[in-house]
Write a protein that holds these residues in place. Structure first.
Motif, mmCIF file in Angstrom:
data_model
loop_
_atom_site.group_PDB
_atom_site.id
_atom_site.type_symbol
_atom_site.label_atom_id
_atom_site.label_comp_id
_atom_site.label_asym_id
_atom_site.label_seq_id
_atom_site.Cartn_x
_atom_site.Cartn_y
_atom_site.Cartn_z
ATOM 1 N N PHE A 150 4.631 1.602 -3.584
ATOM 2 C CA PHE A 150 4.893 1.730 -1.989
ATOM 3 C C PHE A 150 5.185 3.555 -2.120
ATOM 4 O O PHE A 150 6.437 3.624 -2.297
ATOM 5 N N PHE A 151 4.542 4.168 -1.663
ATOM 6 C CA PHE A 151 4.867 5.613 -1.158
ATOM 7 C C PHE A 151 5.484 5.678 0.063
ATOM 8 O O PHE A 151 4.481 5.559 1.017
ATOM 9 N N THR A 152 6.674 6.105 0.212
ATOM 10 C CA THR A 152 7.278 6.349 1.628
ATOM 11 C C THR A 152 8.175 7.354 1.697
ATOM 12 O O THR A 152 8.766 8.016 0.909
ATOM 13 N N GLY A 153 8.485 7.629 2.861
ATOM 14 C CA GLY A 153 9.489 8.687 3.337
ATOM 15 C C GLY A 153 10.573 7.910 4.180
ATOM 16 O O GLY A 153 10.479 7.638 5.323
ATOM 17 N N CYS B 49 6.372 4.183 8.126
ATOM 18 C CA CYS B 49 6.824 3.686 6.861
ATOM 19 C C CYS B 49 7.884 2.633 7.380
ATOM 20 O O CYS B 49 7.777 1.572 6.739
ATOM 21 N N ILE B 50 8.795 3.010 8.108
ATOM 22 C CA ILE B 50 9.757 2.070 8.590
ATOM 23 C C ILE B 50 9.474 1.011 9.140
ATOM 24 O O ILE B 50 9.614 -0.227 9.049
ATOM 25 N N ARG B 51 8.100 1.341 10.381
ATOM 26 C CA ARG B 51 7.734 0.096 10.746
ATOM 27 C C ARG B 51 6.792 -0.810 9.816
ATOM 28 O O ARG B 51 7.081 -2.124 10.145
ATOM 29 N N PHE C 37 7.132 -6.137 5.236
ATOM 30 C CA PHE C 37 7.853 -6.191 3.979
ATOM 31 C C PHE C 37 9.258 -6.877 4.172
ATOM 32 O O PHE C 37 9.779 -7.444 3.079
ATOM 33 N N LYS C 38 9.835 -6.875 5.325
ATOM 34 C CA LYS C 38 11.063 -7.707 5.283
ATOM 35 C C LYS C 38 10.831 -9.029 6.059
ATOM 36 O O LYS C 38 11.913 -9.532 6.297
ATOM 37 N N THR C 39 9.716 -9.447 5.930
ATOM 38 C CA THR C 39 9.400 -10.866 6.595
ATOM 39 C C THR C 39 9.380 -11.945 5.652
ATOM 40 O O THR C 39 9.122 -11.675 4.183
ATOM 41 N N PRO C 40 9.597 -13.129 5.755
ATOM 42 C CA PRO C 40 9.644 -14.394 4.800
ATOM 43 C C PRO C 40 8.450 -14.613 4.137
ATOM 44 O O PRO C 40 8.352 -14.457 2.915
ATOM 45 N N GLU C 41 7.145 -14.483 5.023
ATOM 46 C CA GLU C 41 5.887 -14.407 4.084
ATOM 47 C C GLU C 41 5.759 -13.288 3.108
ATOM 48 O O GLU C 41 5.216 -13.546 2.128
ATOM 49 N N LEU D 32 -6.350 -1.072 -8.318
ATOM 50 C CA LEU D 32 -6.956 -2.350 -7.959
ATOM 51 C C LEU D 32 -7.245 -2.311 -6.073
ATOM 52 O O LEU D 32 -8.079 -3.261 -5.908
ATOM 53 N N GLY D 33 -6.552 -1.460 -5.659
ATOM 54 C CA GLY D 33 -7.016 -1.275 -4.320
ATOM 55 C C GLY D 33 -5.740 -0.246 -3.521
ATOM 56 O O GLY D 33 -4.622 -0.032 -4.268
ATOM 57 N N GLU D 34 -5.830 0.038 -2.203
ATOM 58 C CA GLU D 34 -4.966 0.763 -1.506
ATOM 59 C C GLU D 34 -5.139 0.373 -0.018
ATOM 60 O O GLU D 34 -6.190 -0.149 0.335
ATOM 61 N N THR D 35 -3.987 0.835 0.335
ATOM 62 C CA THR D 35 -3.902 0.634 2.027
ATOM 63 C C THR D 35 -2.654 1.500 2.224
ATOM 64 O O THR D 35 -1.943 1.983 1.742
ATOM 65 N N GLY D 36 -2.361 1.183 3.766
ATOM 66 C CA GLY D 36 -1.143 1.745 4.499
ATOM 67 C C GLY D 36 -0.540 0.800 5.224
ATOM 68 O O GLY D 36 -0.767 -0.423 5.309
ATOM 69 N N TYR D 37 -0.336 1.326 6.576
ATOM 70 C CA TYR D 37 -0.072 0.752 7.548
ATOM 71 C C TYR D 37 -1.093 -0.144 8.059
ATOM 72 O O TYR D 37 -2.228 0.585 8.336
ATOM 73 N N VAL D 38 -0.986 -1.513 8.533
ATOM 74 C CA VAL D 38 -2.051 -2.116 9.083
ATOM 75 C C VAL D 38 -1.579 -3.160 10.105
ATOM 76 O O VAL D 38 -0.564 -3.718 9.995
ATOM 77 N N ALA D 39 -2.020 -2.841 11.345
ATOM 78 C CA ALA D 39 -1.544 -3.699 12.515
ATOM 79 C C ALA D 39 -1.795 -4.905 12.472
ATOM 80 O O ALA D 39 -2.801 -5.314 11.855
ATOM 81 N N GLY D 40 -1.116 -5.931 12.891
ATOM 82 C CA GLY D 40 -1.362 -7.322 12.894
ATOM 83 C C GLY D 40 -0.200 -8.172 12.450
ATOM 84 O O GLY D 40 -0.336 -9.458 12.233
ATOM 85 N N GLY D 41 0.831 -7.565 11.638
ATOM 86 C CA GLY D 41 1.937 -8.325 10.967
ATOM 87 C C GLY D 41 1.674 -8.609 9.732
ATOM 88 O O GLY D 41 0.512 -8.261 8.976
ATOM 89 N N PRO D 42 2.377 -9.488 9.094
ATOM 90 C CA PRO D 42 2.203 -10.081 7.407
ATOM 91 C C PRO D 42 0.940 -10.693 7.410
ATOM 92 O O PRO D 42 0.422 -10.404 6.182
#
Length: 180
Positions: free
Chosen positions: A46-49, A56-58, A64-68, A131-141
């Motif tokens: 996880f590359f973050t500022g 990143c915070i969002r 990342f802070k969800t139980p799922e 294996l793959g890459e992503t970033g912020y994706v809307a829609g929740g966990p």
């Protein structure tokens, strides 16, 4: 009065449960690689500022802070946070490590997530299989984890020899730390 007491009890117990659901985010890539090989799981980079990047915070708050995510991460990956803060001090060694990984994985924006498998060292440097890459994706966990599961599915387990070597290296580092 009973209702107030019961409500208070429920709030306190839910906070206790959330406190117990902490994840381990590694910051040292070598230690994370050893854990990855020992536990036979891919690396979640996880590359973050952390102290300036709103997206990143969002991502952390929405996913990342969800139980799922917490349950998924414990089962599927070894978490590594590679932070590029503006106000939070870091050691020079950590800055160098994070910068080298940022260059290797061609990170151009934040947040960026790379799921990778550590390979055998080449010329003294660790190699990685992306294996793959992503970033912020809307829609929740649920939406975010659907994409992450596709990346993790590409992970080919480490060989028994790779796991054995990682366990020896981990034991050696622990005994060195005890002596120091």
């Amino acid at each position: 009065m009973k209702k107030l007491f019961i409500t208070l009890l429920l709030v306190v117990s839910s906070m206790t449960i959330q406190a117990q659901e902490k994840l381990t985010w590694h910051t040292n890539i070598d230690e994370a690689i050893a854990v990855s090989k020992t536990e036979n799981k891919p690396l979640f980079l996880f590359f973050t500022g952390s102290d300036w990047c709103g997206w990143c915070i969002r991502l952390q708050n929405e996913v990342f802070k969800t139980p799922e995510f917490i349950a998924w991460a414990k089962e599927n990956v070894v978490l590594v946070e590679l932070d590029f803060p503006r106000r939070t001090p870091q050691s020079d060694a950590l800055k160098i490590q994070n910068s080298q990984l940022q260059q290797f994985f061609a990170i151009r924006g934040y947040p960026s997530v790379r799921i990778a498998k550590a390979g055998a060292p080449v010329d003294g440097k660790t190699s990685f299989e992306l294996l793959g890459e992503t970033g912020y994706v809307a829609g929740g966990p649920t939406v975010w984890l659907d994409g992450a599961n596709k990346m993790v599915a590409k992970f080919v387990p480490y060989t028994a020899e790779e796991q054995k070597t990682a366990k020896k290296a981990t034991k050696k580092k622990k005994s060195t730390k005890k002596k120091a």
